[in-house]
Design an enzyme around this catalytic site. Structure first.
Site, mmCIF file in Angstrom:
data_model
loop_
_atom_site.group_PDB
_atom_site.id
_atom_site.type_symbol
_atom_site.label_atom_id
_atom_site.label_comp_id
_atom_site.label_asym_id
_atom_site.label_seq_id
_atom_site.Cartn_x
_atom_site.Cartn_y
_atom_site.Cartn_z
ATOM 1 C CE LYS A 51 0.677 5.279 8.474
ATOM 2 N NZ LYS A 51 -0.745 4.894 8.374
ATOM 3 C CE1 TYR A 272 20.088 0.947 -19.056
ATOM 4 C CE2 TYR A 272 19.305 2.384 -17.302
ATOM 5 C CZ TYR A 272 20.197 1.427 -17.770
ATOM 6 O OH TYR A 272 21.192 0.966 -16.948
HETATM 7 C C1 LIG Z 1 -1.458 6.135 8.355
HETATM 8 C C2 LIG Z 1 -2.626 6.295 9.250
HETATM 9 C C3 LIG Z 1 -2.952 7.561 9.790
HETATM 10 C C4 LIG Z 1 -2.301 8.834 9.330
HETATM 11 O O1 LIG Z 1 -2.915 9.216 8.125
HETATM 12 P P1 LIG Z 1 -2.536 10.572 7.359
HETATM 13 O O2 LIG Z 1 -3.467 10.560 6.201
HETATM 14 O O3 LIG Z 1 -1.114 10.469 6.984
HETATM 15 O O4 LIG Z 1 -2.794 11.679 8.303
HETATM 16 C C5 LIG Z 1 -3.957 7.610 10.741
HETATM 17 N N1 LIG Z 1 -4.619 6.507 11.126
HETATM 18 C C6 LIG Z 1 -4.365 5.283 10.607
HETATM 19 C C7 LIG Z 1 -5.143 4.114 11.057
HETATM 20 C C8 LIG Z 1 -3.374 5.145 9.632
HETATM 21 O O5 LIG Z 1 -3.136 3.943 9.097
#
Ligand SMILES: *Cc1c(COP(=O)(O)O)cnc(C)c1O
Length: 377
Positions: A51, A272
């Site tokens: 993702k 800044y």
């Molecule tokens: C993002 C996500 C993962 C992966 O999690 P990590 O901690 O990056 O291994 C797995 N399952 C779900 C439902 C997620 O949203």
């Protein structure tokens, strides 16, 4: 490739023109991480969570590399991400959408051969209605809430869902899944609570394979592995367990070019707000990345970059496109225009930057901007 080789390759980028930051992504290390996670959960298998453009590293390159390593299951968050991946990956792969089945997306999802994670009885009904309408058996991963209160079939709907499932011939459930809220904390009691809940569900929905562990879960032990684990961050080199030595290889390296240097006397304001005032004569370098490139403003006067292993503290506020660092610790003339300093690499991990910024590795990784030149190894 070892860390040193990656370092040298990063430095070679100095010869390149145009970009002033180089994001090097070591696909061989990614593949080794996949192998390592696979070995850790065997005989269970490993799906890849890709993702958010594979946590910012490029879903296309990452997914292809992992497919070549034997990965056949992929998870994304959005349907649009799944559709993009679908055209890149062979049909022997399953691509599942964690965020669920949104109203109106059913036909698109079915026709694109994408697996929705169903998060409620209502979503299940729409998917089975779609299956009947198309005269097909449609696959799903059925997610249950085991204590995170985020996504998944809530406790109150379980019995009704089990009843609906009994007479349902139009849906093939590939896995039942749930997500751990505290998997990066080995001693957190919520892990055991969620595992107990998952076991109750598995008993109620007998004969279905379980998909449970994220990166942290892989390292919580066999009980958490189920039939399929779903790591994300650990594939990309992030530490799966907080405060423990990272068993995973780094995948990302970030080098940023120096675009100006100067020497200023004591009492000089930097950046800044004039928020930093030098206490002694100081040599400064300005580098070509800022908060628009994913280096959070919370690193102001806190973080550092490295050159040849020497720590160069960030001074003053992080700007949109640049950061000023104190290079007094380096022999004069060491850095010049175009020299590359290490932001992520052998001397500074994702976790180091995240800690200095007051955030987590995930947020740093997914935030790394679009302006770096990407180099895949
Ligand atoms: C993002 C996500 C993962 C992966 O999690 P990590 O901690 O990056 O291994 C797995 N399952 C779900 C439902 C997620 O949203």
């Amino acid at each position: 490739m070892d860390r040193h080789a990656l370092h040298i390759q990063g430095r070679e980028a100095e010869a390149g023109a145009g970009a002033s930051g180089y994001l090097t992504i070591d696909l061989a290390a990614l593949r080794r991480n996949y192998q390592k996670l696979s070995a850790a959960v065997a005989p269970a298998t490993v799906a890849a969570v890709v993702k958010a453009d594979a946590y910012g590293l490029g879903a296309q390159q990452v997914s292809k590399a992992l497919h070549a390593q034997g990965c056949r299951q992929f998870f994304v968050a959005h349907l649009a991400e799944a559709i993009e991946l679908r055209s890149l990956l062979p049909n022997d792969t399953q691509i599942a959408v964690l965020n669920g089945l949104q109203p109106g997306a059913e036909i698109t999802c079915a026709k694109a051969n994408i697996v929705p994670v169903l998060n409620s009885l209502e979503q299940f009904r729409r998917w089975s209605f779609t299956a009947q309408k198309l005269g097909r058996v449609l696959p799903t991963v059925l997610q249950f809430d085991t204590g995170m209160s985020r996504l998944g079939v809530p406790l109150q709907e379980r019995t009704a869902l089990a009843a609906v499932l009994k007479d349902c011939r139009s849906i093939e459930i590939l896995f039942i899944m749930s997500h751990l809220a505290c998997a990066d904390e080995v001693d957190n009691k919520q892990n055991a609570d969620q595992l107990a809940e998952m076991r109750l569900i598995a008993a109620e929905f007998a004969d279905l394979d379980v998909c449970f562990a994220n990166s942290g879960g892989v390292f919580l032990g066999r009980d958490y592995h189920g039939a399929l684990s779903r790591p994300g961050i650990a594939l990309y080199g992030g530490a799966p367990i907080a405060g423990r030595p990272n068993p995973i290889e780094p995948v990302v390296r970030l080098d940023v070019a120096v675009i100006q240097t100067r020497t200023v006397p004591a009492g000089t304001r930097v950046g800044y707000g004039g928020a930093h005032v030098t206490s002694a004569e100081t040599r400064l370098a300005t580098i070509a990345a800022g908060y628009a490139d994913g280096l959070p403003r919370s690193l102001s006067d806190r973080g550092a970059v490295f050159f040849d292993g020497v720590r160069l503290p960030i001074v003053g506020r992080v700007s949109m496109d640049s950061i000023t660092v104190d290079i007094t610790a380096l022999p004069e003339g060491t850095l010049s225009l175009g020299s590359l300093v290490e932001v992520l690499g052998p001397h500074q991990t994702l976790e180091d930057v995240a800690e200095a910024a007051g955030t987590i590795s995930y947020e740093i990784l997914t935030g790394l901007g679009r302006r770096y030149e990407r180099r895949y190894r």
